[in-house]
Write a protein that holds these residues in place. Sequence first.
Motif, PDB file in Angstrom:
ATOM      1  N   LYS A   6       0.840  -1.196   0.000  1.00  0.00           N
ATOM      2  CA  LYS A   6       0.000   0.000   0.000  1.00  0.00           C
ATOM      3  C   LYS A   6       0.878   1.251   0.000  1.00  0.00           C
ATOM      4  N   TYR A   8       3.921   1.516  -1.148  1.00  0.00           N
ATOM      5  CA  TYR A   8       4.564   1.613  -2.466  1.00  0.00           C
ATOM      6  C   TYR A   8       3.596   2.240  -3.474  1.00  0.00           C
ATOM      7  N   VAL A   9       2.377   1.733  -3.514  1.00  0.00           N
ATOM      8  CA  VAL A   9       1.395   2.170  -4.510  1.00  0.00           C
ATOM      9  C   VAL A   9       0.949   3.608  -4.253  1.00  0.00           C
ATOM     10  N   GLU A  10       0.845   4.017  -3.000  1.00  0.00           N
ATOM     11  CA  GLU A  10       0.387   5.377  -2.671  1.00  0.00           C
ATOM     12  C   GLU A  10       1.316   6.448  -3.212  1.00  0.00           C
ATOM     13  N   LEU A  12       2.531   6.507  -6.188  1.00  0.00           N
ATOM     14  CA  LEU A  12       2.401   6.542  -7.643  1.00  0.00           C
ATOM     15  C   LEU A  12       1.271   7.481  -8.058  1.00  0.00           C
ATOM     16  N   ASP A  16      -1.274   5.050 -12.347  1.00  0.00           N
ATOM     17  CA  ASP A  16      -0.359   3.964 -12.006  1.00  0.00           C
ATOM     18  C   ASP A  16      -0.866   3.163 -10.811  1.00  0.00           C
ATOM     19  N   GLN A  17      -1.542   3.822  -9.887  1.00  0.00           N
ATOM     20  CA  GLN A  17      -2.133   3.114  -8.747  1.00  0.00           C
ATOM     21  C   GLN A  17      -3.193   2.118  -9.225  1.00  0.00           C
ATOM     22  N   CYS A  20      -1.350  -0.793 -10.953  1.00  0.00           N
ATOM     23  CA  CYS A  20      -0.654  -1.672  -9.999  1.00  0.00           C
ATOM     24  C   CYS A  20      -1.632  -2.455  -9.131  1.00  0.00           C
ATOM     25  N   ASN A  21      -2.739  -1.850  -8.767  1.00  0.00           N
ATOM     26  CA  ASN A  21      -3.755  -2.568  -7.996  1.00  0.00           C
ATOM     27  C   ASN A  21      -4.332  -3.720  -8.809  1.00  0.00           C
ATOM     28  N   GLU A  24      -1.623  -6.450  -8.981  1.00  0.00           N
ATOM     29  CA  GLU A  24      -1.540  -7.118  -7.681  1.00  0.00           C
ATOM     30  C   GLU A  24      -2.688  -8.118  -7.503  1.00  0.00           C
ATOM     31  N   LYS A  57       7.985   1.036 -11.105  1.00  0.00           N
ATOM     32  CA  LYS A  57       7.745   2.244 -11.885  1.00  0.00           C
ATOM     33  C   LYS A  57       9.048   2.651 -12.544  1.00  0.00           C
TER      34      LYS A  57
END
Length: 141
Positions: A6, A8-10, A12, A16-17, A20-21, A24, A57
């Motif tokens: 979470k 890592y993704v936040e 972006l 991109d979030q 990536c979600n 995942e 990324k």
Amino acid sequence: MSSTLKSYVENLSDDDQILCNLLERIIRQNLTMADFKIWHAHPVWFINGNPIVGYSKQKAGIRLMFWSGADFEEEKLKMGTGKFKDASIFYNNSNEIDEQELQRWLEKSKNIQWDYKNLVKRKGKLEKINLDKENENNTGT
């Protein structure tokens, strides 16, 4: 989603979030036996301690990398440039992801593996894992 993923993704962009979600979710659904951790600052999934798939990324987009992907014989996966057996694809939008294609690659990642876990112990020599033999050892046959 784990707190480390979470975090890592936040960091972006919104697009991109979303991408990536989706990656995942598909990875977790198809590699249920895999362990996850942030490795070298990127999300990576492992089977028996061996890195299988991860993403990062980069300037060209989100790079989805399969550590043993060079042997998948998949046209869309581009081989790495070094002595390793990695292959990857770049995505810039979640609608570029072909879920059936990704599921096929993830299935191959379970069955085609090079032994990155023991690379240092083997002084940089990469060897293919014989999963048939490995499965026999794990089942006691």
